[in-house]
Design a protein around this motif. Sequence first.
Motif, PDB file in Angstrom:
ATOM      1  N   ASP A 263     -39.851 -62.178-122.167  1.00  0.00           N
ATOM      2  CA  ASP A 263     -40.954 -61.952-121.622  1.00  0.00           C
ATOM      3  C   ASP A 263     -41.016 -62.548-120.110  1.00  0.00           C
ATOM      4  N   THR A 264     -40.896 -63.833-120.000  1.00  0.00           N
ATOM      5  CA  THR A 264     -41.062 -64.447-118.797  1.00  0.00           C
ATOM      6  C   THR A 264     -39.518 -65.220-118.264  1.00  0.00           C
ATOM      7  N   VAL A 265     -39.153 -65.241-117.106  1.00  0.00           N
ATOM      8  CA  VAL A 265     -38.192 -66.053-116.595  1.00  0.00           C
ATOM      9  C   VAL A 265     -38.823 -66.961-115.544  1.00  0.00           C
ATOM     10  N   ASN A 266     -38.581 -68.204-115.816  1.00  0.00           N
ATOM     11  CA  ASN A 266     -39.108 -69.017-114.872  1.00  0.00           C
ATOM     12  C   ASN A 266     -40.788 -68.765-114.341  1.00  0.00           C
ATOM     13  N   GLY A 267     -41.418 -68.439-115.347  1.00  0.00           N
ATOM     14  CA  GLY A 267     -42.730 -68.186-115.151  1.00  0.00           C
ATOM     15  C   GLY A 267     -43.083 -66.852-114.681  1.00  0.00           C
ATOM     16  N   GLU A 268     -42.234 -65.941-114.270  1.00  0.00           N
ATOM     17  CA  GLU A 268     -42.188 -64.633-113.910  1.00  0.00           C
ATOM     18  C   GLU A 268     -42.092 -63.525-114.883  1.00  0.00           C
ATOM     19  N   PRO A 269     -42.719 -62.577-114.970  1.00  0.00           N
ATOM     20  CA  PRO A 269     -42.655 -61.633-115.842  1.00  0.00           C
ATOM     21  C   PRO A 269     -41.087 -60.814-115.765  1.00  0.00           C
ATOM     22  N   TYR A 270     -40.643 -60.721-116.644  1.00  0.00           N
ATOM     23  CA  TYR A 270     -39.076 -60.088-116.418  1.00  0.00           C
ATOM     24  C   TYR A 270     -38.999 -58.629-117.346  1.00  0.00           C
ATOM     25  N   GLU A 271     -38.491 -57.807-116.442  1.00  0.00           N
ATOM     26  CA  GLU A 271     -38.156 -56.458-117.007  1.00  0.00           C
ATOM     27  C   GLU A 271     -37.048 -56.160-117.277  1.00  0.00           C
ATOM     28  N   ASN A 272     -36.338 -55.756-118.024  1.00  0.00           N
ATOM     29  CA  ASN A 272     -35.059 -55.119-117.986  1.00  0.00           C
ATOM     30  C   ASN A 272     -35.005 -53.846-118.155  1.00  0.00           C
ATOM     31  N   VAL A 273     -35.173 -52.839-117.282  1.00  0.00           N
ATOM     32  CA  VAL A 273     -35.371 -51.617-117.518  1.00  0.00           C
ATOM     33  C   VAL A 273     -34.294 -50.710-118.247  1.00  0.00           C
ATOM     34  N   ASP A 274     -33.190 -51.031-118.116  1.00  0.00           N
ATOM     35  CA  ASP A 274     -32.349 -50.579-119.074  1.00  0.00           C
ATOM     36  C   ASP A 274     -31.749 -51.038-120.234  1.00  0.00           C
ATOM     37  N   ASP A 275     -32.763 -52.221-120.478  1.00  0.00           N
ATOM     38  CA  ASP A 275     -32.479 -52.711-121.843  1.00  0.00           C
ATOM     39  C   ASP A 275     -31.150 -53.099-122.140  1.00  0.00           C
ATOM     40  N   ALA A 276     -30.266 -53.666-121.075  1.00  0.00           N
ATOM     41  CA  ALA A 276     -28.835 -53.792-121.097  1.00  0.00           C
ATOM     42  C   ALA A 276     -28.581 -55.402-121.144  1.00  0.00           C
ATOM     43  N   TRP A 277     -28.102 -55.750-122.231  1.00  0.00           N
ATOM     44  CA  TRP A 277     -27.891 -57.221-122.447  1.00  0.00           C
ATOM     45  C   TRP A 277     -26.257 -57.519-122.922  1.00  0.00           C
ATOM     46  N   PRO A 278     -25.860 -58.520-122.502  1.00  0.00           N
ATOM     47  CA  PRO A 278     -26.554 -59.744-121.820  1.00  0.00           C
ATOM     48  C   PRO A 278     -26.607 -59.379-120.201  1.00  0.00           C
ATOM     49  N   THR A 279     -27.490 -60.217-119.703  1.00  0.00           N
ATOM     50  CA  THR A 279     -27.776 -59.952-118.373  1.00  0.00           C
ATOM     51  C   THR A 279     -27.600 -61.331-117.404  1.00  0.00           C
ATOM     52  N   ALA A 280     -27.787 -61.214-116.213  1.00  0.00           N
ATOM     53  CA  ALA A 280     -27.767 -62.559-115.361  1.00  0.00           C
ATOM     54  C   ALA A 280     -29.016 -62.967-114.749  1.00  0.00           C
ATOM     55  N   LEU A 281     -29.389 -64.083-115.140  1.00  0.00           N
ATOM     56  CA  LEU A 281     -30.618 -64.658-114.878  1.00  0.00           C
ATOM     57  C   LEU A 281     -30.510 -65.597-113.690  1.00  0.00           C
ATOM     58  N   HIS A 282     -31.338 -65.549-112.486  1.00  0.00           N
ATOM     59  CA  HIS A 282     -31.048 -66.855-111.546  1.00  0.00           C
ATOM     60  C   HIS A 282     -31.908 -67.979-112.037  1.00  0.00           C
ATOM     61  N   THR A 283     -31.135 -69.294-111.604  1.00  0.00           N
ATOM     62  CA  THR A 283     -31.506 -70.516-111.940  1.00  0.00           C
ATOM     63  C   THR A 283     -32.701 -70.737-110.629  1.00  0.00           C
ATOM     64  N   ARG A 284     -33.388 -72.013-110.699  1.00  0.00           N
ATOM     65  CA  ARG A 284     -34.322 -72.344-109.582  1.00  0.00           C
ATOM     66  C   ARG A 284     -33.831 -74.042-109.348  1.00  0.00           C
ATOM     67  N   ASP A 285     -34.189 -74.356-108.118  1.00  0.00           N
ATOM     68  CA  ASP A 285     -34.135 -75.718-107.806  1.00  0.00           C
ATOM     69  C   ASP A 285     -35.048 -76.459-108.692  1.00  0.00           C
ATOM     70  N   GLY A 286     -34.795 -77.399-109.191  1.00  0.00           N
ATOM     71  CA  GLY A 286     -35.858 -78.170-110.341  1.00  0.00           C
ATOM     72  C   GLY A 286     -35.076 -78.291-111.669  1.00  0.00           C
ATOM     73  N   THR A 287     -36.173 -78.946-112.528  1.00  0.00           N
ATOM     74  CA  THR A 287     -35.581 -79.031-113.783  1.00  0.00           C
ATOM     75  C   THR A 287     -36.845 -78.590-114.806  1.00  0.00           C
TER      76      THR A 287
END
Length: 240
Positions: free
Chosen positions: A166-190
């Motif tokens: 649904d969301t990644v680091n608070g942002e709505p996430y859309e995987n239009v191809d519905d292809a998994w696995p995928t790569a997600l970006h980390t953020r600075d912080g914990t």
Amino acid sequence: MHRARTIAHDFIRRPLGLPMLVAALALPGCEAADDPTVPGIASPLAPADDTSPAATAQPDASPTAEPTQATSSPTGDTPTGPHGRRDLLVAPQQPVTTAPDSGAEVSLAGRLGGADGGLPGVIGFGWTPCEEVDAVTSGPLTFPDVDGDGHADRMGRSDAGSARLDTVNGEPYENVDDAWPTALHTRDGTPALELVMRAAEPDCATVVLFLDDDGDEEFDLADDGTPTEDYGVTELAWSP
Ligand SMILES: [Ca+2]
Ligand SMILES: [Ca+2]
């Protein structure tokens, strides 16, 4: 059911793992900020008290840890610790059950210590049916690779097929191809990565986060189904 068991008990046995676990789970990011009704998220560290679940888990698991490790490297990849490649600390540490349509939060809190390299800027992510990979099992896990291509099968599938990111680091996430696995970006912080998954109907998913060393957006496995890339798992279930 196995809800009373703990994903964390083998982590807690590690002397290095406990302070890290406590530090990670004390952070505000681990709280259910947007859905206080989610059980287990706000206090996933219940078993961190050494006196209860960890104590009961120790006698039967300790003697078998070394032999399991020794057989998990058929291709020459050297496991980095008693957990093999299972080195990522994924919260919640216990299986969590939420009501259908509710969000279930997952966070990547860090590494258990097998490698002190920190976390890369991109993390592999997918999920697989609980009935195929049981996150509650301690020690190194095996994943299905029926087609034998060296990549985990059925990523992005769950027991009922309803679970979605649904969301990644608070942002709505859309995987239009519905292809998994995928790569997600980390953020600075914990935590470096914070996800919310939802399912519209009763379902169960074993969430997998992994370090995609070769960048092929696949979770790589040895011939025996043990991962050759560092990973961590947690279990999310939706039930009325
Ligand atoms: Ca495969
Ligand atoms: Ca890979």
